[in-house]
Motif scaffolding. Structure first.
Motif: not given
Length: 289
Positions: A139, A190, A194
Motif C-alpha cells: 500500500d 486494495r 487504490h
C-alpha cells in the motif's frame, strides 16, 4: 465485454508473434506473468488450488516482464499489456515506478501494472524481504509510485518509505493504471481503494457476482463508485457465451483466454497457439466485442 490472452508460461521466443496475432484477432490485451526466482522445492502452499500445489514448476518460463513487454509493445500499436501479477512487495518502488512509467511513455499509455502481494514465502526468504506485512508495505509502495508518476518534485513520509523532494524524469503523461490481483478481502479493498481494476486468479462463474458486489461496495466506501473500473476474470470452467453475457451484466468487464499450457500442454507450437487463439476469438471475442 473485452478479452485478454494470458501469456503465463508461454515459450519466450513465441511471445512477440503471439502478441502480434492477439492484436490482429481483436483481443484487448495480453497478460504476462512474474516470479523473480523459483526454488527447486517450494514449501509455501499455493492459495488458488484445492491441494495447495501450484500449476507452475521450476522449469516454467518467466522472462523478465519489463523486457518482454517492451518487445511485444514494439511490434503492436493497439494491444494493451499488463502483468498478472507482478509480485510488487519483492521489489523497490523507485525502480518499478521508473520502469512502469517508461513503458507507459513508449507504449502510448497501453501498459497497466498488474500487481499482487505474492504467495510464495520461499521467494521472499531468498530475496531477504520480510513476508509478513507485505500487504501494508505494498500500500505504501503504491502511494510512492503514484507520487513519482505525477512528475516534478515530490516527497513522501510513509510507514515504510520516506524521502525528500525528488523526481523521476521523464514522468508518464498520466498515472499508470494499477490492476490489483488477489481474492481475499484485503486484495479486493486494495483494488477498490487504490487501483483502476481487479485481476482474478481463476474463478468459477458462480463466484463472480459476489466478488463484483463486494468490489462495488468497497468502491462506494472509497468514494470511487462513479470512476471507471476494470474487472478482468479468468474462469475455471469451459468458456460459454451465455455465461460471459450473464457475468457482464454483473459487472465483469473482461474475460481471459486461459494459458496455452492448460489447453495445449506444457509446450506447443506457435501454429497450435494461433489456432487456439483464433477459435476463442471467433466464438467469444468477435461476438461480444
Amino acid at each position: 465485454m473485452k478479452f485478454w490472452q494470458s501469456l503465463a508460461w508461454c515459450e519466450p521466443e513465441q511471445l512477440v508473434p503471439v502478441a502480434q496475432f492477439a492484436e490482429q484477432l481483436g483481443y484487448d490485451g495480453v497478460l504476462n506473468a512474474d516470479h523473480a526466482v523459483f526454488p527447486e522445492t517450494v514449501n509455501a502452499a499455493y492459495p488458488y488450488s484445492a491441494d495447495g500445489k501450484p500449476p507452475m514448476t521450476p522449469d516454467s518460463p518467466y522472462p523478465d516482464c519489463w523486457v518482454s513487454i517492451a518487445f511485444m509493445a514494439a511490434v503492436t500499436s493497439r494491444l494493451r499489456l499488463s502483468t498478472s501479477v507482478y509480485v510488487l512487495p519483492l521489489r523497490n518502488p523507485f525502480e518499478v515506478a521508473k520502469a512502469a512509467g517508461s513503458l507507459a511513455i513508449f507504449t502510448g499509455n497501453r501498459f497497466a501494472l498488474g500487481i499482487g502481494a505474492g504467495w510464495m514465502k520461499d521467494e521472499f526468504d531468498i530475496y531477504g524481504v520480510e513476508f509478513s506485512g507485505r500487504g501494508k508495505r505494498m500500500d505504501d509502495m503504491i502511494q510512492v509510485m503514484r507520487k513519482l508518476w505525477q512528475g516534478g518534485m515530490v516527497e513522501h513520509e510513509g510507514p515504510y518509505y520516506s524521502f525528500p523532494r525528488l523526481c523521476i524524469e521523464p514522468a508518464p503523461s498520466q498515472q499508470v493504471p494499477i490492476l490489483v490481483g488477489g481474492a481475499n478481502a484485503a486484495a479486493l479493498q486494495r483494488a477498490a481503494f487504490h487501483g483502476e481494476g481487479w485481476l482474478g486468479a481463476g474463478n468459477a462463474p458462480e463466484e463472480v457476482p459476489a466478488i463484483m458486489a463486494r468490489l462495488r461496495q468497497y468502491r462506494t466506501e472509497a468514494g470511487r463508485g462513479s470512476e471507471p473500473f476494470e474487472t478482468i476474470v479468468g474462469l475455471t470452467t469451459p468458456p460459454d457465451l451465455d455465461t460471459f453475457r450473464r457475468l457482464e451484466e454483473q459487472g465483469m468487464t473482461a474475460g481471459v483466454n486461459l494459458p496455452f499450457s492448460f489447453a495445449l500442454g506444457k509446450r506447443s507450437s506457435l501454429d497450435d497457439k494461433k489456432r487456439y487463439m483464433e477459435s476463442f476469438a471467433r466464438q467469444f471475442v468477435q461476438p461480444l466485442s
